[in-house]
Design a protein around this motif. Structure first.
Motif, short mmCIF file in Angstrom:
data_model
loop_
_atom_site.label_atom_id
_atom_site.label_comp_id
_atom_site.label_asym_id
_atom_site.label_seq_id
_atom_site.Cartn_x
_atom_site.Cartn_y
_atom_site.Cartn_z
N GLU A 109 3.87 37.15 24.12
CA GLU A 109 5.16 36.44 24.01
C GLU A 109 6.17 36.91 25.06
N GLN A 110 6.19 38.23 25.30
CA GLN A 110 7.11 38.78 26.31
C GLN A 110 6.77 38.26 27.70
N LEU A 111 5.48 38.25 28.04
CA LEU A 111 5.05 37.77 29.36
C LEU A 111 5.37 36.28 29.53
N GLU A 112 5.13 35.49 28.48
CA GLU A 112 5.45 34.06 28.53
C GLU A 112 6.95 33.83 28.72
N LYS A 113 7.74 34.60 27.97
CA LYS A 113 9.20 34.46 28.02
C LYS A 113 9.74 34.81 29.41
N ASN A 114 9.20 35.87 30.00
CA ASN A 114 9.72 36.35 31.29
C ASN A 114 9.20 35.58 32.50
N ILE A 115 8.03 34.95 32.37
CA ILE A 115 7.50 34.18 33.51
C ILE A 115 8.10 32.77 33.55
N THR A 116 8.53 32.26 32.39
CA THR A 116 9.02 30.88 32.30
C THR A 116 10.18 30.56 33.26
N PRO A 117 11.25 31.39 33.32
CA PRO A 117 12.35 31.04 34.23
C PRO A 117 12.00 31.13 35.71
N LEU A 118 10.84 31.71 36.04
CA LEU A 118 10.44 31.85 37.45
C LEU A 118 9.76 30.59 37.98
N GLY A 119 9.42 29.65 37.08
CA GLY A 119 8.75 28.41 37.49
C GLY A 119 9.70 27.47 38.20
N ASN A 120 9.22 26.84 39.27
CA ASN A 120 10.05 25.92 40.04
C ASN A 120 9.26 24.63 40.26
N THR A 121 9.75 23.54 39.64
CA THR A 121 9.00 22.28 39.73
C THR A 121 9.52 21.35 40.84
N HIS A 122 10.56 21.78 41.55
CA HIS A 122 11.17 20.88 42.55
C HIS A 122 11.08 21.41 43.98
N ALA A 123 10.30 22.48 44.21
CA ALA A 123 10.26 23.09 45.55
C ALA A 123 9.81 22.09 46.61
N ASP A 124 8.82 21.25 46.28
CA ASP A 124 8.30 20.29 47.27
C ASP A 124 9.40 19.33 47.74
N MET A 125 10.21 18.84 46.78
CA MET A 125 11.28 17.90 47.14
C MET A 125 12.40 18.58 47.94
N THR A 126 12.71 19.82 47.56
CA THR A 126 13.76 20.57 48.28
C THR A 126 13.34 20.79 49.74
N ILE A 127 12.08 21.16 49.94
CA ILE A 127 11.59 21.39 51.31
C ILE A 127 11.55 20.08 52.09
N ALA A 128 11.07 19.01 51.44
CA ALA A 128 11.00 17.69 52.10
C ALA A 128 12.39 17.23 52.54
N LYS A 129 13.38 17.42 51.67
CA LYS A 129 14.76 17.02 52.02
C LYS A 129 15.28 17.84 53.20
N THR A 130 14.92 19.12 53.24
CA THR A 130 15.34 19.99 54.35
C THR A 130 14.71 19.53 55.66
N VAL A 131 13.42 19.14 55.59
CA VAL A 131 12.72 18.62 56.78
C VAL A 131 13.44 17.38 57.31
N LEU A 132 13.80 16.47 56.42
CA LEU A 132 14.47 15.23 56.84
C LEU A 132 15.89 15.47 57.36
N GLU A 133 16.56 16.47 56.79
CA GLU A 133 17.89 16.84 57.30
C GLU A 133 17.81 17.35 58.75
N ILE A 134 16.75 18.10 59.04
CA ILE A 134 16.55 18.62 60.40
C ILE A 134 16.36 17.44 61.37
N ILE A 135 15.56 16.46 60.95
CA ILE A 135 15.31 15.28 61.82
C ILE A 135 16.62 14.54 62.09
N LYS A 136 17.44 14.39 61.06
CA LYS A 136 18.64 13.54 61.17
C LYS A 136 19.80 14.22 61.87
N LYS A 137 19.69 15.52 62.13
CA LYS A 137 20.79 16.24 62.79
C LYS A 137 20.92 15.79 64.23
#
Length: 365
Positions: free
Chosen positions: A337-365
């Motif tokens: 239970e402790q391991l589950e509780k402590n690993i949960t907030p470390l999950g990131n489900t939007h990293a792909d979109m954040t990186i993709a948006k950064t790539v497109l911002e670089i192009i549009k500069k």
């Protein structure tokens, strides 16, 4: 006119699958975007990238061989040849930006792009940055990182902490535990362990499990065992008498099912594995691969161990300690239970979109 992006890197699933996740996110934001992958000839990406629906070019490049120094004699020649091919790919494709995800092919493409005045973005997955990325970062526009504290490797002004991209079939999975167990022909209600040594398997983990298959049956614990290609036949033969409890696979494509079925996971500590386990919220025992560059897998694992979000066994202790540690963890509900509780907030489900948006911002500069 459609924007054009080169994504370079590969070698293992740990580099390839995040790269594909970034490509898919770019397509989601800008459906008409043109994406070209560049990988290393003979490596896994040459098969996995076309399967995902993208074009790929191959470079004749290999990494530094730490176990056989003589194999490095051709390295300068191969690097020169790869840089020349990289320049020719860039001239022909005319990308607006080049993205490096790590792995052999990343360096020649990003180096060539920087010399040709094309903006570059680095996606550093590990908590300990590799030498190539440290060199490339000096001229990169942005560095997307998966861990905190990366200012020790990269200019702070260029860093964006995005997390590491995880495949959408894991971040958006709605599979139930019952369905997952059924898929692997396992019984609901019994404790289940998933052992995964990365896309190519892990010799030490496999050899540590091999003599103890009977113990899994004796303790009525089920095992989903991804062995990788080299160990697959050995494991398959050994598991035959224990087929009710031990299911052996060379490679598992439906990782969301495997994570969902598992009560405890045994894993190497590559950046992708960690990102996926954080999203899947699974108690995990890491066995870092000791020969990874700069021992970055140990650094990755310790990042979670220090947050009481995972356990770790050193590779040279794995044969003696692994199965005892696994069965002990399965019995210890409070620790699970402790391991589950402590690993949960470390999950990131939007990293792909954040990186993709950064790539497109670089192009549009």
């Amino acid at each position: 006119m459609a924007h054009k992006v080169i994504i370079a890197g590969g070698g293992t699933g740990g580099h390839i699958f995040p790269a594909i996740a970034i490509a898919n996110a770019l397509k989601k934001i800008e459906p008409g975007i043109e994406i070209l992958f560049v990988g290393a000839v003979g490596k896994m990406e040459m098969e996995k990238v076309p399967q995902a629906g993208y074009k790929i070019e191959g470079l004749e490049i290999v990494g530094f061989n730490r176990s056989n120094i003589f194999k490095n004699l051709l390295l300068p020649f191969k690097l020169f040849k790869s840089l020349r091919k990289a320049r020719s790919i860039i001239r022909e494709f005319k990308p607006d930006v080049a993205v490096g995800v790590g792995g052999f092919a990343s360096f020649p493409i990003l180096r060539a792009a920087q010399k040709m005045g094309i903006p570059t973005l680095i996606q550093e997955q590990n908590s300990y940055a590799g030498k190539s990325n440290k060199i490339l970062a000096k001229k990169a526009v942005k560095v997307c990182v998966g861990y905190d504290g990366m200012e020790q490797f990269f200019p702070a002004a260029k860093i964006i902490q995005t997390g590491n991209p995880v495949r959408s079939n894991i971040t958006q999975s709605d599979v139930t535990k019952e369905d997952a167990l059924k898929y692997f022909d396992l019984v609901n209600g019994k404790k289940t362990v998933f052992s995964v040594g990365g896309s190519l398997g892990a010799k030490s983990i496999n050899e540590a499990l091999l003599p103890h298959l009977q113990t899994f049956v004796a303790k009525d614990v089920q095992l989903i065992w991804q062995t990788g290609k080299p160990f697959y036949q050995t494991a398959l033969e050994a598991a035959k008498p224990f087929a009710s409890h031990v299911k052996v696979f060379e490679f598992i494509n439906v990782m969301d099912f495997a994570y969902k079925a598992a009560d405890v996971v045994i894993s190497r500590a590559g950046a992708l594995a960690i990102a996926e386990l954080c999203v899947a919220k699974k108690p995990v025992i890491f066995v870092p691969y000791p020969f990874a560059a700069e021992d970055h897998q140990t650094a990755n694992a310790m990042n979670l161990v220090n947050k009481k979000a995972a356990l770790m066994i050193k590779d040279n202790d794995v044969r003696i300690q692994l199965t005892n540690e696994v069965f002990s963890l399965l019995q210890n509900n409070a620790l699970v239970e402790q391991l589950e509780k402590n690993i949960t907030p470390l999950g990131n489900t939007h990293a792909d979109m954040t990186i993709a948006k950064t790539v497109l911002e670089i192009i549009k500069k």
